[in-house]
Design a protein around this motif. Structure first.
Motif, PDB file in Angstrom:
ATOM      1  N   LYS A 201      18.631 -29.522 -49.726  1.00  0.00           N
ATOM      2  CA  LYS A 201      18.114 -29.896 -51.049  1.00  0.00           C
ATOM      3  C   LYS A 201      16.601 -30.063 -51.064  1.00  0.00           C
ATOM      4  N   SER A 202      16.029 -30.535 -49.979  1.00  0.00           N
ATOM      5  CA  SER A 202      14.573 -30.731 -49.936  1.00  0.00           C
ATOM      6  C   SER A 202      13.828 -29.397 -49.898  1.00  0.00           C
ATOM      7  N   PHE A 203      14.511 -28.326 -49.594  1.00  0.00           N
ATOM      8  CA  PHE A 203      13.901 -27.000 -49.525  1.00  0.00           C
ATOM      9  C   PHE A 203      13.916 -26.297 -50.875  1.00  0.00           C
ATOM     10  N   LEU A 204      14.846 -26.639 -51.739  1.00  0.00           N
ATOM     11  CA  LEU A 204      15.100 -25.870 -52.957  1.00  0.00           C
ATOM     12  C   LEU A 204      13.909 -25.775 -53.907  1.00  0.00           C
ATOM     13  N   GLN A 205      13.067 -26.787 -53.979  1.00  0.00           N
ATOM     14  CA  GLN A 205      11.899 -26.762 -54.867  1.00  0.00           C
ATOM     15  C   GLN A 205      10.596 -26.923 -54.081  1.00  0.00           C
ATOM     16  N   SER A 206      10.607 -26.534 -52.815  1.00  0.00           N
ATOM     17  CA  SER A 206       9.467 -26.797 -51.935  1.00  0.00           C
ATOM     18  C   SER A 206       8.482 -25.634 -51.870  1.00  0.00           C
ATOM     19  N   GLN A 207       7.297 -25.947 -51.379  1.00  0.00           N
ATOM     20  CA  GLN A 207       6.274 -24.922 -51.146  1.00  0.00           C
ATOM     21  C   GLN A 207       6.757 -23.933 -50.087  1.00  0.00           C
ATOM     22  N   GLU A 208       7.559 -24.395 -49.155  1.00  0.00           N
ATOM     23  CA  GLU A 208       8.071 -23.507 -48.120  1.00  0.00           C
ATOM     24  C   GLU A 208       8.993 -22.441 -48.707  1.00  0.00           C
ATOM     25  N   ARG A 209       9.681 -22.775 -49.802  1.00  0.00           N
ATOM     26  CA  ARG A 209      10.525 -21.773 -50.444  1.00  0.00           C
ATOM     27  C   ARG A 209       9.661 -20.701 -51.118  1.00  0.00           C
TER      28      ARG A 209
ATOM     29  N   THR B  42      15.653 -10.432 -53.594  1.00  0.00           N
ATOM     30  CA  THR B  42      15.815 -11.788 -53.058  1.00  0.00           C
ATOM     31  C   THR B  42      14.595 -12.633 -53.380  1.00  0.00           C
ATOM     32  N   ALA B  43      13.417 -12.046 -53.285  1.00  0.00           N
ATOM     33  CA  ALA B  43      12.190 -12.781 -53.630  1.00  0.00           C
ATOM     34  C   ALA B  43      12.277 -13.273 -55.074  1.00  0.00           C
ATOM     35  N   GLN B  44      12.702 -12.385 -55.965  1.00  0.00           N
ATOM     36  CA  GLN B  44      12.799 -12.755 -57.381  1.00  0.00           C
ATOM     37  C   GLN B  44      13.820 -13.884 -57.575  1.00  0.00           C
ATOM     38  N   GLN B  45      14.922 -13.830 -56.858  1.00  0.00           N
ATOM     39  CA  GLN B  45      15.926 -14.894 -56.971  1.00  0.00           C
ATOM     40  C   GLN B  45      15.351 -16.244 -56.564  1.00  0.00           C
ATOM     41  N   HIS B  46      14.564 -16.253 -55.491  1.00  0.00           N
ATOM     42  CA  HIS B  46      13.948 -17.518 -55.054  1.00  0.00           C
ATOM     43  C   HIS B  46      12.961 -18.029 -56.093  1.00  0.00           C
ATOM     44  N   PHE B  47      12.109 -17.141 -56.591  1.00  0.00           N
ATOM     45  CA  PHE B  47      11.134 -17.569 -57.601  1.00  0.00           C
ATOM     46  C   PHE B  47      11.831 -18.064 -58.873  1.00  0.00           C
ATOM     47  N   GLU B  48      12.844 -17.330 -59.321  1.00  0.00           N
ATOM     48  CA  GLU B  48      13.555 -17.737 -60.543  1.00  0.00           C
ATOM     49  C   GLU B  48      14.203 -19.101 -60.390  1.00  0.00           C
ATOM     50  N   ALA B  49      14.715 -19.398 -59.205  1.00  0.00           N
ATOM     51  CA  ALA B  49      15.370 -20.687 -58.970  1.00  0.00           C
ATOM     52  C   ALA B  49      14.385 -21.859 -59.067  1.00  0.00           C
ATOM     53  N   MET B  50      13.104 -21.568 -58.862  1.00  0.00           N
ATOM     54  CA  MET B  50      12.099 -22.630 -58.929  1.00  0.00           C
ATOM     55  C   MET B  50      11.378 -22.658 -60.274  1.00  0.00           C
ATOM     56  N   ASN B  51      11.760 -21.803 -61.183  1.00  0.00           N
ATOM     57  CA  ASN B  51      11.096 -21.694 -62.488  1.00  0.00           C
ATOM     58  C   ASN B  51      11.709 -22.693 -63.467  1.00  0.00           C
TER      59      ASN B  51
END
Length: 130
Positions: A36-44, A59-68
């Motif tokens: 959970k600490s990774f989901l909205q982190s700078q490391e993500r 996959t990159a887009q999926q990660h970015f979208e999850a943090m939007n």
């Protein structure tokens, strides 16, 4: 590396990304998917960019979208706008930037003051694209 040590794994993701070892960053990052600490982190964000640099744009887009997330993650969302521009989604990038500017403008004075630096970065990038 102990598989359950998320703090070390997060540092490895960021470090590998910074030195251009994108495949390794992705390998370490994938071990953090349920943290959970990774989901909205700078490391993500570093993981998302690493995916982009190894040509895994989806996959990159999926990660970015999850943090939007609206009204938060402005640094991450600015990176997402830059990513969208790189993959040829200029209008989507400009739309996201305009949305972030509207969000910050709608905040009260103290919140806007706290977001002053990121607001400036968003404005500059938005002007570069316009």
């Amino acid at each position: 590396v102990h598989k359950d040590d998320s703090a070390i794994l997060k540092k490895l993701v960021e470090s590998c990304y910074q030195i251009g070892q994108y495949e390794e960053a992705v390998q370490y990052g994938m071990q953090l998917q349920n943290d959970k600490s990774f989901l909205q982190s700078q490391e993500r964000v570093a993981l998302a960019w690493s995916c982009y640099y190894i040509h895994d744009t989806e996959t990159a887009q999926q990660h970015f979208e999850a943090m939007n997330n609206r009204f938060s993650n402005y640094e991450h969302r600015l990176d997402y706008a830059k990513f969208m521009n790189k993959i040829g989604q200029l209008e989507e990038s400009k739309t996201l930037l305009a949305e972030m500017l509207r969000e910050i403008d709608a905040m009260d004075k103290s919140e806007r003051r706290a977001k002053r630096n990121i607001h400036y970065k968003i404005q500059v990038y938005h002007q570069q694209l316009s």
